[in-house]
Write an enzyme that holds these catalytic residues in place. Structure first.
Site, PDB file in Angstrom:
ATOM      1  N   ASP A   1      -8.683  -9.363   1.058  1.00 36.47           N
ATOM      2  CA  ASP A   1      -8.899  -8.613   2.455  1.00 36.47           C
ATOM      3  C   ASP A   1     -10.411  -8.846   3.019  1.00 36.47           C
ATOM      4  O   ASP A   1     -10.777  -8.589   4.093  1.00 36.47           O
ATOM      5  CB  ASP A   1      -9.038  -7.085   2.283  1.00 36.47           C
ATOM      6  CG  ASP A   1      -7.515  -6.479   2.531  1.00 36.47           C
ATOM      7  OD1 ASP A   1      -6.777  -7.173   2.966  1.00 36.47           O
ATOM      8  OD2 ASP A   1      -7.540  -5.197   2.481  1.00 36.47           O
TER       9      ASP A   1
ATOM     10  N   THR B   1       0.985  -1.138  -0.072  1.00 38.91           N
ATOM     11  CA  THR B   1       0.016   0.099  -0.117  1.00 38.91           C
ATOM     12  C   THR B   1       0.808   1.225  -0.033  1.00 38.91           C
ATOM     13  O   THR B   1       2.266   1.119   0.247  1.00 38.91           O
ATOM     14  CB  THR B   1      -0.783  -0.051   1.399  1.00 38.91           C
ATOM     15  OG1 THR B   1      -1.657  -1.267   1.375  1.00 38.91           O
ATOM     16  CG2 THR B   1      -1.893   1.158   1.506  1.00 38.91           C
TER      17      THR B   1
ATOM     18  N   GLY C   1       1.161  -0.669   5.228  1.00 37.51           N
ATOM     19  CA  GLY C   1       1.582  -1.764   6.397  1.00 37.51           C
ATOM     20  C   GLY C   1       0.516  -2.775   6.627  1.00 37.51           C
ATOM     21  O   GLY C   1       0.599  -3.337   7.975  1.00 37.51           O
TER      22      GLY C   1
ATOM     23  N   SER D   1     -10.856  -2.556   5.466  1.00 32.80           N
ATOM     24  CA  SER D   1      -9.594  -2.066   5.197  1.00 32.80           C
ATOM     25  C   SER D   1      -8.975  -1.605   6.511  1.00 32.80           C
ATOM     26  O   SER D   1      -9.810  -1.346   7.514  1.00 32.80           O
ATOM     27  CB  SER D   1      -9.352  -0.777   4.155  1.00 32.80           C
ATOM     28  OG  SER D   1      -8.317  -0.437   4.022  1.00 32.80           O
ATOM     29  N   SER D   2      -7.594  -1.423   6.531  1.00 34.33           N
ATOM     30  CA  SER D   2      -6.966  -0.915   7.810  1.00 34.33           C
ATOM     31  C   SER D   2      -6.369   0.470   7.373  1.00 34.33           C
ATOM     32  O   SER D   2      -5.744   0.979   8.290  1.00 34.33           O
ATOM     33  CB  SER D   2      -5.787  -1.684   8.254  1.00 34.33           C
ATOM     34  OG  SER D   2      -6.348  -2.939   8.723  1.00 34.33           O
TER      35      SER D   2
ATOM     36  N   THR E   1      -3.946   1.363  -2.665  1.00 30.67           N
ATOM     37  CA  THR E   1      -3.095   0.060  -2.651  1.00 30.67           C
ATOM     38  C   THR E   1      -3.536  -0.907  -3.715  1.00 30.67           C
ATOM     39  O   THR E   1      -4.573  -0.885  -4.508  1.00 30.67           O
ATOM     40  CB  THR E   1      -3.749  -0.600  -1.368  1.00 30.67           C
ATOM     41  OG1 THR E   1      -3.043  -1.752  -1.064  1.00 30.67           O
ATOM     42  CG2 THR E   1      -4.968  -0.878  -1.226  1.00 30.67           C
TER      43      THR E   1
END
Length: 579
Positions: free
Chosen positions: A418, A376, A468, A447-448, A394
């Site tokens: 994901d 990403t 990350g 998502s993060s 990403t």
């Protein structure tokens, strides 16, 4: 009541140890600027963004230009074949959030990555066309430019088109990414033809990367807008390649794609306002939940890198990731309990459960019924008027699914990984997730990504984010804590060694040489299972801007540069540049 078992001097030892590692060279001074600042993972893209600001464009204009430039010059993660998020805080204090994340194809099913016995098929959601979600970056950039930009599309895209058509010289950091993934790229003829030499070897530093097909695709978008990508030749070529090679993408998937504009998640931490990503990202919600928990502890007194501080951070992370992995998902499909997770009373409830002397046990927090990496990229921008933009987008894994539809030059994402392929089964980043994130047609995976803007007294204070994978949240969080609680300058805050806990696996990850041996011994004695630099997960390449000085101390004295930018020293080719 906590006592600081490790004196504050210990962190100086941590930094000294870390500096011996080439991954943590001594932090340089932050970049300075009075009129604008751009920080991205590729120096050419950064320079293009600054040029847009110099030509009178605003932060959104620069963000669009940088996004397209990264698609050319940073192919491991920069993209028009993926998707992402944009958080914007305008000069008047209002804010918005654009969700241009990838979506599941219309033909996607909940069990598409399971075999006849219901077991996950290895790498089915990572490699090849079946792993590809419907890309959103082009639509996202176009919506941002049309609603909030000031410059014509052609002007913003021209630098990226030139980079693709004429090529650019690879530096050592660029070449390293190609070498790392050469074998994987070699499996797809169209990708190999672009990113590898005729003999299948990787390009070296000093060589030029020319991408004529991508230049043509970008030129079509420049001339016709997003329809050139979603309704014309590009969509047809990608759909045809997908159908021919085991994927499920169709032209209808592209035609039905739409960007969502959402209200950002907001919270406060020690008098600072946090503006960040709402679902379908977990980033803003979980950062705020962790900050709410930590606000009740004297972190500055306990000291950066002390066993007590690390313990409190790890436990706050543990509880927050339970909520993330079990309850959050696409808001069009899931009723997200965001207000509960942002409630400071809920944070107090979590604090009451944290043992001040012992590590928690993740298995004890298993919800009833419960059955992301360096690939990403994030960039941060602020303009002369104080408009601030944070963008994280990403391809998911390095070079995405490792495939390029012939004739397009577009690397495609492997974002479908994901989703929860099966409750209780870890994804690429080890995240164990639940039904809220199960695969459904047109659904966006959880998502993060955490593009974040921090404000103080109604004015922009910090722009921050990182790649990350599942660690994006904690990387972004730690940069904020390092600036506000530990009073590091923005470059030190980003370069400082990191820790991470994500509930499952029940492991406290510590970056290589990130904590002193004495601190590690104390943490092990508290019951933590430690992984110290032993895994192969990346620890991000954060990009940040601090307004008013390089550190809180300098801001309070009133003597700093207006804008102070920092690109993570972990980055091989990034740059912070102001003017």
């Amino acid at each position: 009541m906590f006592t600081a078992r490790i004196p504050s001097l210990a962190f100086a030892t941590v930094i000294a140890i870390a500096l011996a590692d080439p991954g943590f060279a001594a932090s340089p001074a932050p970049a300075k600027g009075e009129n604008g600042m751009v920080v991205s993972a590729q120096h050419l893209a950064t320079e293009i963004g600054v040029d847009v600001l110099k030509r009178g464009g605003n932060a959104v204009d620069a963000a669009v230009a940088v996004g397209y430039a990264l698609a050319v010059a940073y192919p491991t993660a920069g993209n028009i074949g993926g998707g992402g998020f944009m958080t914007v805080r305008f000069k008047d204090g209002t804010s918005t959030f654009l969700d241009f994340r990838e979506r599941a194809p219309l033909a996607a099913t909940k069990t598409m990555y399971l075999d006849k016995d219901g077991k996950p098929i290895e790498r089915a959601g990572l490699d090849g066309y079946l792993a590809v979600g419907v890309p959103g970056s082009v639509a996202g950039f176009e919506m941002a430019r049309e609603k909030y930009g000031t410059m014509p599309r052609q002007d913003l895209m021209a630098p990226a088109i030139k980079l693709a058509r004429e090529g650019f010289e690879l530096n050592q950091g660029d070449a390293a990414t190609f070498a790392k993934d050469a074998q994987r790229l070699a499996k797809d003829p169209a990708a190999a033809a672009i990113f590898l030499k005729p003999d299948g070897s990787a390009h070296h530093a000093g060589e030029r990367l020319v991408q004529p097909d991508l230049a043509a695709t970008l030129s079509a978008i420049s001339e016709k807008g997003q329809d050139a990508f979603y309704k014309d030749k590009t969509a047809e070529l990608i759909a045809a390649a997908s159908q021919a090679k085991g994927g499920i993408l169709t032209k209808a998937d592209f035609e039905q794609y739409a960007v969502r504009e959402l209200k950002p998640v907001t919270c406060t931490y020690r008098g600072y306002e946090i503006v960040s990503a709402p679902p379908p990202s977990s980033g803003g919600t979980i950062i705020c939940e962790i900050l709410n928990v930590l606000e009740g502890y004297p972190l500055a007194y306990l000291g950066a890198g002390s066993a007590d501080t690390v313990h409190l951070m790890a436990e706050a992370m543990r509880y927050a990731y339970v909520d993330r992995n079990s309850a959050l998902g696409d808001p069009d499909f899931v009723d997200n309990p965001v207000s509960k997770f942002l409630d400071k009373a809920y944070a107090a409830e979590i604090r009451s459960k944290i043992d001040p002397f012992r590590a928690g046990v993740s298995q004890d927090l298993m919800p009833k019924g419960f059955g992301e990496s360096n690939e990403t990229t994030h960039y941060s921008i602020i303009d002369k008027d104080g408009n601030a933009v944070a963008v994280t987008y990403t391809l998911n894994g390095s070079f995405g699914a490792g495939v390029v539809a012939p004739g397009t030059g577009v690397l495609l994402n492997n974002e479908m990984d994901d989703f929860t392929q099966k409750p209780g089964v870890p994804n690429l980043y080890g995240l164990v997730q639940g039904e809220a994130n199960a695969i459904q047609p047109k659904k966006t995976p959880l998502s993060s990504m955490s593009p974040t803007v921090v404000a103080k007294d109604g004015k922009p204070f910090m722009v921050i984010g990182s790649p990350g994978g599942s660690r994006i949240i904690t990387i972004t969080l730690e940069a904020i804590l390092n600036v506000i609680d530990h009073r590091m300058d923005i470059q030190e805050a980003i370069d400082a060694p990191r820790i991470h806990h994500q509930w499952l696996p029940d492991t406290l990850y510590v970056e290589s040489d990130g904590l002193s041996p004495d601190t590690l011994k104390l943490l092990a004695g508290m019951g933590y299972h430690l992984d110290v630099g032993e895994d192969d997960k990346t620890w991000g390449q954060a990009a940040g801007i601090l307004v008013g000085g390089k550190s809180l101390g300098e801001i309070e004295k009133g003597g700093g540069a207006r804008y102070n930018g920092a690109m993570d020293s972990r980055s091989g080719s990034g740059e912070a540049l102001g003017y």
